[in-house]
Design a protein around this motif. Sequence first.
Motif, PDB file in Angstrom:
ATOM      1  N   MET A  44      52.164  31.584  44.262  1.00  0.00           N
ATOM      2  CA  MET A  44      52.147  31.066  42.107  1.00  0.00           C
ATOM      3  C   MET A  44      51.301  29.837  42.765  1.00  0.00           C
ATOM      4  N   VAL A  45      51.885  29.187  43.484  1.00  0.00           N
ATOM      5  CA  VAL A  45      51.732  27.450  43.152  1.00  0.00           C
ATOM      6  C   VAL A  45      49.686  27.718  43.813  1.00  0.00           C
ATOM      7  N   THR A  47      47.758  29.883  43.054  1.00  0.00           N
ATOM      8  CA  THR A  47      47.108  30.529  42.641  1.00  0.00           C
ATOM      9  C   THR A  47      46.457  29.011  41.415  1.00  0.00           C
ATOM     10  N   PHE A  48      47.640  28.577  40.777  1.00  0.00           N
ATOM     11  CA  PHE A  48      48.051  28.026  39.508  1.00  0.00           C
ATOM     12  C   PHE A  48      47.011  26.276  39.833  1.00  0.00           C
ATOM     13  N   LEU A  51      43.002  27.382  39.754  1.00  0.00           N
ATOM     14  CA  LEU A  51      42.444  27.723  38.686  1.00  0.00           C
ATOM     15  C   LEU A  51      42.109  25.892  37.895  1.00  0.00           C
ATOM     16  N   VAL A  52      42.836  24.818  38.400  1.00  0.00           N
ATOM     17  CA  VAL A  52      42.818  23.848  38.040  1.00  0.00           C
ATOM     18  C   VAL A  52      41.028  23.293  38.114  1.00  0.00           C
ATOM     19  N   TRP A  55      38.815  24.401  36.816  1.00  0.00           N
ATOM     20  CA  TRP A  55      38.841  22.983  35.780  1.00  0.00           C
ATOM     21  C   TRP A  55      37.982  22.574  35.689  1.00  0.00           C
ATOM     22  N   LEU A  66      42.629  33.655  34.477  1.00  0.00           N
ATOM     23  CA  LEU A  66      43.831  33.679  33.673  1.00  0.00           C
ATOM     24  C   LEU A  66      44.546  34.894  33.444  1.00  0.00           C
ATOM     25  N   ALA A  69      46.529  35.592  36.447  1.00  0.00           N
ATOM     26  CA  ALA A  69      47.209  33.962  37.336  1.00  0.00           C
ATOM     27  C   ALA A  69      48.680  34.132  36.674  1.00  0.00           C
ATOM     28  N   ALA A  70      48.752  34.547  35.534  1.00  0.00           N
ATOM     29  CA  ALA A  70      49.924  34.795  33.650  1.00  0.00           C
ATOM     30  C   ALA A  70      50.760  35.794  34.669  1.00  0.00           C
ATOM     31  N   LEU A  73      52.283  34.898  37.207  1.00  0.00           N
ATOM     32  CA  LEU A  73      53.573  33.951  37.426  1.00  0.00           C
ATOM     33  C   LEU A  73      54.849  34.641  36.942  1.00  0.00           C
TER      34      LEU A  73
END
Length: 208
Positions: A44-45, A47-48, A51-52, A55, A66, A69-70, A73
């Motif tokens: 989970m960590v 994955t986000f 994403l950062v 970006w 996106l 990732a949702a 979560l």
Amino acid sequence: MNDNRPPARAMHPLTKIALELGPLVIFFIANGRAGIYAATGAFMVATFVALVIMWLLARKIAVMPLISAAVVLVFGTLTIVLQDDHFIKMKPTLVNALFGVALLGGMALKKPLLPYVLGDVFELTPEGWRVLTIRWGVFFLAMAVLNEIVWRSVSTDSWVAFKTFGYLPLTLIFAMAQVPLMTRHGAPASAAPPTHAAPTTGSPKPGE
């Protein structure tokens, strides 16, 4: 109205692959060292974080990462809170089925969705988009079925290994197999169907 958002930038394909594969590798390593629940939290960590980084590098994030990732979560939280690894194992099934139904459902309603995802990357004829959308829709559904078969048939460690080293290679092989189709149905920019979605940097991928 002035748009002060920074312009999108192209991401190197190898960087994109690394960001997609990185969370899976972390998931695999963490599972081997601390078990599925610690691995789920690490996934989970990671994955986000990915994403950062996407970006920061590209100033945009495609819709599919996106959504994936949702779901990570939600299903990751259920896995850890309820101490039930069935949730994280079913997550790829749900994401792939969702993408497959969305693509094929859009075709049935005469509203193909794939041009909105890849239209700023590839220029195809309407027939090309139709065939490519059907192929990706069927592929996503097949990956959903495959995940169900694997996680219900093998040990957790074997499923984690398949999830890490099976999903992305299968997707890349399938994507490469579509090159002849896209070559045959390539269209100049003026002939391509208009799209309004944010650009993406490559082919869709099944839910991790």
